[in-house]
Design a protein around this motif. Structure first.
Motif, mmCIF file in Angstrom:
data_model
loop_
_atom_site.group_PDB
_atom_site.id
_atom_site.type_symbol
_atom_site.label_atom_id
_atom_site.label_comp_id
_atom_site.label_asym_id
_atom_site.label_seq_id
_atom_site.Cartn_x
_atom_site.Cartn_y
_atom_site.Cartn_z
ATOM 1 N N UNK A 174 36.895 -8.653 -43.185
ATOM 2 C CA UNK A 174 37.840 -9.575 -43.852
ATOM 3 C C UNK A 174 38.568 -10.498 -42.869
ATOM 4 N N UNK A 175 38.988 -9.970 -41.747
ATOM 5 C CA UNK A 175 39.644 -10.810 -40.734
ATOM 6 C C UNK A 175 38.720 -11.930 -40.286
ATOM 7 N N UNK A 176 37.497 -11.570 -39.979
ATOM 8 C CA UNK A 176 36.545 -12.553 -39.475
ATOM 9 C C UNK A 176 36.287 -13.634 -40.508
ATOM 10 N N UNK A 177 36.235 -13.233 -41.771
ATOM 11 C CA UNK A 177 36.007 -14.220 -42.825
ATOM 12 C C UNK A 177 37.179 -15.182 -42.944
ATOM 13 N N UNK A 178 38.388 -14.640 -42.853
ATOM 14 C CA UNK A 178 39.585 -15.491 -42.901
ATOM 15 C C UNK A 178 39.571 -16.465 -41.725
ATOM 16 N N UNK A 179 39.220 -15.968 -40.553
ATOM 17 C CA UNK A 179 39.175 -16.825 -39.363
ATOM 18 C C UNK A 179 38.136 -17.920 -39.542
ATOM 19 N N UNK A 180 37.019 -17.544 -40.143
ATOM 20 C CA UNK A 180 35.966 -18.509 -40.373
ATOM 21 C C UNK A 180 36.452 -19.630 -41.303
ATOM 22 N N UNK A 181 37.124 -19.232 -42.386
ATOM 23 C CA UNK A 181 37.663 -20.229 -43.311
ATOM 24 C C UNK A 181 38.684 -21.136 -42.624
ATOM 25 N N UNK A 182 39.383 -20.581 -41.640
ATOM 26 C CA UNK A 182 40.415 -21.355 -40.942
ATOM 27 C C UNK A 182 39.826 -22.305 -39.910
ATOM 28 N N UNK A 183 38.500 -22.248 -39.736
ATOM 29 C CA UNK A 183 37.856 -23.173 -38.811
ATOM 30 C C UNK A 183 37.687 -22.654 -37.388
ATOM 31 N N UNK A 184 37.998 -21.372 -37.190
ATOM 32 C CA UNK A 184 37.800 -20.765 -35.867
ATOM 33 C C UNK A 184 36.300 -20.714 -35.556
ATOM 34 N N UNK A 185 35.916 -21.020 -34.340
ATOM 35 C CA UNK A 185 34.505 -21.179 -34.041
ATOM 36 C C UNK A 185 33.881 -20.006 -33.290
ATOM 37 N N UNK A 186 34.720 -19.172 -32.684
ATOM 38 C CA UNK A 186 34.171 -18.045 -31.948
ATOM 39 C C UNK A 186 35.052 -16.809 -32.051
ATOM 40 N N UNK A 187 34.400 -15.635 -32.090
ATOM 41 C CA UNK A 187 35.161 -14.386 -32.134
ATOM 42 C C UNK A 187 34.671 -13.470 -31.025
ATOM 43 N N UNK A 188 35.615 -13.003 -30.235
ATOM 44 C CA UNK A 188 35.319 -11.987 -29.228
ATOM 45 C C UNK A 188 35.712 -10.668 -29.878
ATOM 46 N N UNK A 189 34.721 -9.905 -30.280
ATOM 47 C CA UNK A 189 34.948 -8.788 -31.186
ATOM 48 C C UNK A 189 34.985 -7.425 -30.510
ATOM 49 N N UNK A 190 36.151 -6.786 -30.520
ATOM 50 C CA UNK A 190 36.309 -5.451 -29.929
ATOM 51 C C UNK A 190 36.362 -4.356 -30.982
ATOM 52 N N UNK A 191 36.278 -4.725 -32.255
ATOM 53 C CA UNK A 191 36.302 -3.692 -33.285
ATOM 54 C C UNK A 191 34.913 -3.073 -33.357
ATOM 55 N N UNK A 192 34.855 -1.815 -33.674
ATOM 56 C CA UNK A 192 33.609 -1.064 -33.525
ATOM 57 C C UNK A 192 32.647 -1.288 -34.687
ATOM 58 N N UNK A 193 32.323 -2.525 -34.949
ATOM 59 C CA UNK A 193 31.376 -2.847 -36.004
ATOM 60 C C UNK A 193 30.745 -4.192 -35.678
ATOM 61 N N UNK A 194 29.627 -4.482 -36.329
ATOM 62 C CA UNK A 194 28.948 -5.726 -36.027
ATOM 63 C C UNK A 194 29.264 -6.790 -37.055
ATOM 64 N N UNK A 195 29.522 -7.990 -36.595
ATOM 65 C CA UNK A 195 29.813 -9.076 -37.513
ATOM 66 C C UNK A 195 28.697 -10.110 -37.495
#
Lengths: 228, 228
Positions: A174-195
């Motif tokens: 859900x966080x990643x989706x919100x960030x995507x809608x906000x126009x964020x272009x990259x995520x450095x992901x430390x949560x233990x799951x794949x996006x």
DNA sequence: TAGATTGTTAATCGATTAACAATC
DNA sequence: TAGATTGTTAATCGATTAACAATC
């Protein structure tokens, strides 16, 4: 695939100078690191063969890799350390001055906010987002902690391009989706799951701490096994 | 290289059941993670083709990979989720109950000590080593903080097998050498330098945070570039 | 110029994918 | 038995290494 000899072909080649493989890209930061070291040692030039000995790779590979991006060297001389460092830095976008936010202020999130690494790469740290009301309104390492509920609007307004995600597994998507809608272009992901595959149009770099630890455990066990 | 047909050859094959490539090993933790997910969903069986769709890899690769370690599946049925999860877990040494110490109590070190990940993998956290006298004698997440000067002797006595290294670059190599002398067999390295090739006989897993960040920056820039 | 070292093409090697026979 | 799906061999693809001509 044979190159089709139409006029357009020449143009196409110019823009993306032939796709660079993921294997090469993964090696770029390492080159950058070693060149930084050479720079600190005040070396002005280096040959592919000397660098290859330092890095424990073949000289061929170094020349092949660097040539994906154009001729950075000079025959008979080698590579100019400062110039090459600079060029690879540019490729890596080290000087892009991205604006970043942090999401999640657990132990790991906290340590990432406090780290000096991002500034060193020219990345601006704008804010931290958290759901815990006890933390909202405080600051960490000089960065304000804001309410996660505001995240999407805030990131869109401030034109945030990069997010550092360190939230529990369930919240990651859900966080990643919100960030995507906000126009964020990259995520450095430390949560233990794949996006990776679930959010099209977003560049994602997964830092799977536990995968890395498991791989180490495997190799340790294997090594013991060898002696048996 | 042709196999030399002497009697010894058969024996050699038996012990290490043919070398498994690094590429396969790197994928094991990911299989383990996905199987864990299936287990939480109460799935009892899965075919390579369904798993391949979930993981976005080919079914061929899954079967090929798993077969490096023996026949975990059953023709006409697929794979038993619990059994496969268990088997891969064993391969990864998730149940080895290693004893671990932490070296360096900066922000990152602190967050690693506080993380529950290690216990979840059955790893015992014995101690933290620090040079800062203000921290020595305290405890972090219930783990005692000891003087780095004692590290080598202490680790040898307690038969520590794994170290989590989160120290500044300059200290990384001397620390690793001391750990090696103390009989430590693996290092999970968070310091921004490479130890790989300098310490023979030690398994090292480098977590290059800044390399990973740079790679992400590269890909973000590349993507923008595409639109240009 | 001669020596050195790159840029680049060709050869090799390994990893991935496809295909299918074995078998549950 | 028939259908499904693995284990495994063969074909393909890509990445690495070697070689050498171009050139500083």
């Amino acid at each position: 695939m044979k190159p089709v000899d139409c006029e357009n072909n020449r143009e196409k080649r110019a823009a993306p100078p032939r796709a660079v493989s993921a294997a090469v890209i993964k090696r770029l930061p390492r080159y950058h690191r070693y060149l930084g070291e050479l720079l600190r040692e005040d070396r002005t030039r280096i040959s592919s063969s000397e660098l290859s000995r330092r890095m424990c790779v073949t000289a061929s590979q170094i020349r092949q890799d660097l040539n994906c991006f154009g001729g950075f060297g000079q025959q008979g001389y080698g590579y100019n350390v400062r110039y090459l460092y600079q060029k690879i830095g540019e490729l890596l976008g080290a000087e892009e001055h991205y604006s970043a936010v942090f999401v999640g202020l657990g132990h790991l999130g906290h340590s990432l906010v406090s780290s000096a690494m991002l500034e060193r790469r020219g990345i601006r740290k704008l804010a931290v987002f958290e759901t815990n009301p006890a933390l909202i309104g405080t600051t960490v390492a000089g960065i304000p902690v804001l309410d996660s509920a505001e995240m999407e609007t805030w990131c869109r307004e401030k034109r945030v391009t990069l997010a550092i995600l360190a939230v529990p597994r369930e919240q990651a998507l859900p966080c990643a989706e919100a960030l995507s809608r906000a126009g964020v272009r990259g995520i450095w992901n430390f949560s233990d799951t794949e996006l990776d595959l679930r959010i099209p149009g977003m560049e994602i770099e997964n830092m799977h701490l536990s995968d890395s630890l498991l791989e180490l455990c495997y190799r340790m066990r294997r090594r013991t096994g060898e002696t048996t």
